[in-house]
Design a protein around this motif. Structure first.
Motif, PDB file in Angstrom:
ATOM      1  N   ILE A  75       0.626  -1.146  -0.116  1.00 58.55           N
ATOM      2  CA  ILE A  75      -0.033  -0.082  -0.080  1.00 58.55           C
ATOM      3  C   ILE A  75       0.791   1.213   0.258  1.00 58.55           C
ATOM      4  CG2 ILE A  75      -1.752   1.226   1.228  1.00 58.55           C
ATOM      5  CD1 ILE A  75      -2.555  -1.383  -0.071  1.00 58.55           C
ATOM      6  N   SER A  76       2.039   1.263   0.808  1.00 57.60           N
ATOM      7  CA  SER A  76       2.555   2.600   0.924  1.00 57.60           C
ATOM      8  C   SER A  76       3.959   2.180   1.291  1.00 57.60           C
ATOM      9  CB  SER A  76       2.052   3.471   1.894  1.00 57.60           C
ATOM     10  OG  SER A  76       2.130   2.835   3.116  1.00 57.60           O
ATOM     11  N   MET A  77       4.964   2.904   1.134  1.00 58.36           N
ATOM     12  CA  MET A  77       6.426   2.701   1.228  1.00 58.36           C
ATOM     13  C   MET A  77       7.016   3.956   1.731  1.00 58.36           C
ATOM     14  SD  MET A  77       7.951   0.130  -1.594  1.00 58.36           S
ATOM     15  CE  MET A  77       9.121  -0.788  -0.495  1.00 58.36           C
ATOM     16  N   GLY A 128      19.191   9.980  20.621  1.00 55.67           N
ATOM     17  CA  GLY A 128      18.292  10.635  21.580  1.00 55.67           C
ATOM     18  C   GLY A 128      17.098  11.284  21.108  1.00 55.67           C
ATOM     19  N   LYS A 129      16.681  11.137  20.051  1.00 58.71           N
ATOM     20  CA  LYS A 129      15.430  11.531  19.511  1.00 58.71           C
ATOM     21  C   LYS A 129      14.403  10.419  19.059  1.00 58.71           C
ATOM     22  CE  LYS A 129      17.250  15.749  17.861  1.00 58.71           C
ATOM     23  NZ  LYS A 129      17.271  16.894  16.714  1.00 58.71           N
ATOM     24  N   GLN A 130      13.227  10.967  18.973  1.00 54.58           N
ATOM     25  CA  GLN A 130      12.289   9.813  18.451  1.00 54.58           C
ATOM     26  C   GLN A 130      12.149   9.673  16.873  1.00 54.58           C
ATOM     27  OE1 GLN A 130       8.286  11.409  19.673  1.00 54.58           O
ATOM     28  NE2 GLN A 130       8.277  10.010  21.594  1.00 54.58           N
ATOM     29  N   ARG A 131      11.864   8.528  16.704  1.00 53.69           N
ATOM     30  CA  ARG A 131      11.695   8.020  14.959  1.00 53.69           C
ATOM     31  C   ARG A 131      10.876   9.153  14.310  1.00 53.69           C
ATOM     32  NH1 ARG A 131      11.499   1.895  13.120  1.00 53.69           N
ATOM     33  NH2 ARG A 131      13.118   1.890  14.884  1.00 53.69           N
ATOM     34  N   GLU A 132      11.060   9.587  13.097  1.00 56.44           N
ATOM     35  CA  GLU A 132      10.095  10.482  12.431  1.00 56.44           C
ATOM     36  C   GLU A 132      10.229  10.030  11.075  1.00 56.44           C
ATOM     37  OE1 GLU A 132      11.798  14.350  12.935  1.00 56.44           O
ATOM     38  OE2 GLU A 132      13.751  13.957  11.668  1.00 56.44           O
ATOM     39  N   LEU A 133       8.941  10.515  10.402  1.00 49.19           N
ATOM     40  CA  LEU A 133       8.768  10.248   9.110  1.00 49.19           C
ATOM     41  C   LEU A 133       9.799  11.329   8.308  1.00 49.19           C
ATOM     42  CD1 LEU A 133       7.117   9.193   6.746  1.00 49.19           C
ATOM     43  CD2 LEU A 133       5.890  11.110   6.915  1.00 49.19           C
ATOM     44  N   VAL A 134      10.444  10.893   7.355  1.00 52.26           N
ATOM     45  CA  VAL A 134      10.994  11.407   6.418  1.00 52.26           C
ATOM     46  C   VAL A 134      10.154  11.730   5.188  1.00 52.26           C
ATOM     47  CG1 VAL A 134      13.272  11.721   4.927  1.00 52.26           C
ATOM     48  CG2 VAL A 134      13.226  10.539   7.108  1.00 52.26           C
ATOM     49  N   ALA A 135       9.889  10.737   4.446  1.00 58.29           N
ATOM     50  CA  ALA A 135       9.007  10.756   3.270  1.00 58.29           C
ATOM     51  C   ALA A 135       8.267   9.520   3.463  1.00 58.29           C
ATOM     52  CB  ALA A 135       9.762  11.048   2.177  1.00 58.29           C
ATOM     53  N   ASP A 136       7.023   9.346   2.717  1.00 58.57           N
ATOM     54  CA  ASP A 136       6.605   8.162   2.162  1.00 58.57           C
ATOM     55  C   ASP A 136       5.701   8.446   0.959  1.00 58.57           C
ATOM     56  OD1 ASP A 136       3.905   8.294   4.411  1.00 58.57           O
ATOM     57  OD2 ASP A 136       4.047   9.460   2.767  1.00 58.57           O
ATOM     58  N   ILE A 137       5.480   7.579   0.248  1.00 60.48           N
ATOM     59  CA  ILE A 137       4.902   7.338  -1.173  1.00 60.48           C
ATOM     60  C   ILE A 137       3.895   6.159  -1.245  1.00 60.48           C
ATOM     61  CG2 ILE A 137       6.619   5.993  -2.266  1.00 60.48           C
ATOM     62  CD1 ILE A 137       6.189   7.671  -4.769  1.00 60.48           C
ATOM     63  N   ASN A 138       2.442   6.299  -1.741  1.00 60.52           N
ATOM     64  CA  ASN A 138       1.591   5.194  -1.900  1.00 60.52           C
ATOM     65  C   ASN A 138       1.584   4.670  -3.195  1.00 60.52           C
ATOM     66  OD1 ASN A 138      -0.025   6.918  -3.466  1.00 60.52           O
ATOM     67  ND2 ASN A 138      -1.133   7.798  -1.618  1.00 60.52           N
ATOM     68  N   ARG A 139       0.940   3.692  -3.291  1.00 65.00           N
ATOM     69  CA  ARG A 139       0.970   2.837  -4.345  1.00 65.00           C
ATOM     70  C   ARG A 139       0.547   3.914  -5.702  1.00 65.00           C
ATOM     71  NH1 ARG A 139       1.770  -2.393  -5.786  1.00 65.00           N
ATOM     72  NH2 ARG A 139       0.795  -3.048  -7.710  1.00 65.00           N
ATOM     73  N   GLY A 140      -0.285   4.748  -5.436  1.00 69.97           N
ATOM     74  CA  GLY A 140      -0.806   5.500  -6.679  1.00 69.97           C
ATOM     75  C   GLY A 140       0.158   6.722  -6.892  1.00 69.97           C
ATOM     76  N   GLY A 167       1.212   9.175  -4.469  1.00 63.94           N
ATOM     77  CA  GLY A 167       1.130  10.422  -3.593  1.00 63.94           C
ATOM     78  C   GLY A 167       1.967  10.493  -2.477  1.00 63.94           C
ATOM     79  N   ILE A 168       3.086  11.340  -2.374  1.00 73.09           N
ATOM     80  CA  ILE A 168       3.847  11.602  -1.541  1.00 73.09           C
ATOM     81  C   ILE A 168       3.752  12.457  -0.524  1.00 73.09           C
ATOM     82  CG2 ILE A 168       6.357  12.391  -1.806  1.00 73.09           C
ATOM     83  CD1 ILE A 168       6.491  11.579  -4.621  1.00 73.09           C
ATOM     84  N   ASN A 169       4.247  12.288   0.519  1.00 69.59           N
ATOM     85  CA  ASN A 169       4.259  13.166   1.817  1.00 69.59           C
ATOM     86  C   ASN A 169       5.927  13.226   2.271  1.00 69.59           C
ATOM     87  OD1 ASN A 169       1.611  13.608   2.682  1.00 69.59           O
ATOM     88  ND2 ASN A 169       1.842  11.402   3.034  1.00 69.59           N
ATOM     89  N   TYR A 170       6.252  14.441   2.582  1.00 68.19           N
ATOM     90  CA  TYR A 170       7.731  14.883   2.931  1.00 68.19           C
ATOM     91  C   TYR A 170       7.501  15.396   4.284  1.00 68.19           C
ATOM     92  CZ  TYR A 170       9.601  14.073  -1.726  1.00 68.19           C
ATOM     93  OH  TYR A 170       9.900  13.514  -2.947  1.00 68.19           O
ATOM     94  N   ALA A 171       8.648  15.313   5.143  1.00 68.19           N
ATOM     95  CA  ALA A 171       8.860  16.022   6.321  1.00 68.19           C
ATOM     96  C   ALA A 171       9.337  17.323   5.817  1.00 68.19           C
ATOM     97  CB  ALA A 171       9.913  15.757   7.334  1.00 68.19           C
ATOM     98  N   THR A 191      14.170  13.401  -2.265  1.00 68.87           N
ATOM     99  CA  THR A 191      13.155  12.847  -3.363  1.00 68.87           C
ATOM    100  C   THR A 191      12.961  11.617  -2.857  1.00 68.87           C
ATOM    101  OG1 THR A 191      14.073  14.573  -4.993  1.00 68.87           O
ATOM    102  CG2 THR A 191      12.553  12.688  -5.607  1.00 68.87           C
ATOM    103  N   ILE A 192      11.775  11.066  -3.058  1.00 68.89           N
ATOM    104  CA  ILE A 192      11.314   9.508  -2.592  1.00 68.89           C
ATOM    105  C   ILE A 192      10.812   9.310  -3.966  1.00 68.89           C
ATOM    106  CG2 ILE A 192       9.005   9.991  -1.703  1.00 68.89           C
ATOM    107  CD1 ILE A 192       9.487   7.817  -0.127  1.00 68.89           C
ATOM    108  N   SER A 193      11.086   7.881  -4.353  1.00 71.89           N
ATOM    109  CA  SER A 193      10.543   7.418  -5.649  1.00 71.89           C
ATOM    110  C   SER A 193      10.424   5.854  -5.395  1.00 71.89           C
ATOM    111  CB  SER A 193      11.316   7.656  -6.961  1.00 71.89           C
ATOM    112  OG  SER A 193      12.561   7.032  -6.678  1.00 71.89           O
ATOM    113  N   ARG A 194       9.646   5.391  -6.210  1.00 69.31           N
ATOM    114  CA  ARG A 194       9.086   3.828  -5.818  1.00 69.31           C
ATOM    115  C   ARG A 194       8.985   3.150  -7.202  1.00 69.31           C
ATOM    116  NH1 ARG A 194       3.367   2.294  -2.452  1.00 69.31           N
ATOM    117  NH2 ARG A 194       3.322   0.155  -3.436  1.00 69.31           N
TER     118      ARG A 194
END
Length: 120
Positions: A32-34, A42-54, A56-60, A68-71
């Motif tokens: 579904i997404s990658m 010393g910090k929490q895990r955070e989103l860098v970027a994700d991309i769904n099958r269609g 759609g992309i999110n970046y921090a 740049t994220i690609s799939r």
């Protein structure tokens, strides 16, 4: 079983670039997404970027314009091109994917992580 295996990473000076790759393998019905997360010391895990099958992309906000994220859906791979790296990008980068192994069973999977070190 599903495995996510990252490659790339390493050490680079500020302003440099790195490429990360991640391949999902095993019993995969649908991905579904990658994406990529990171965790600095010393910090929490955070989103860098994700991309769904269609596509759609999110970046921090902190990486917009630099990463740049690609799939490749056919190869079950996700990539992260990181440019203009800063010391604050230093972290362990983890590959993440939400994968269905059949019609009803879906869950998050994680890679073991790859270290990115940016020196000033």
């Amino acid at each position: 079983q599903v495995q996510l295996v990252e490659s790339g990473g390493g050490s680079v000076k500020a302003g440099g670039s790195l490429s990360l790759s991640c391949e999902a393998s095993g019993i995969i019905f649908s991905i579904i997404s990658m994406g990529w997360y990171r965790q600095a010391p010393g910090k929490q895990r955070e989103l860098v970027a994700d991309i769904n099958r269609g596509g759609g992309i999110n970046y921090a906000d902190s990486v917009k314009g630099r990463f740049t994220i690609s799939r490749d859906n056919a190869l079950n791979m996700v990539y992260l091109q990181a440019n203009s790296l800063k010391p604050e990008d230093t972290a362990v980068y983890y590959c993440n994917a939400y994968i269905y192994t059949d019609l009803t069973n879906g869950m998050d999977y994680w890679g073991k992580g790859t270290l990115v070190t940016v020196s000033s």
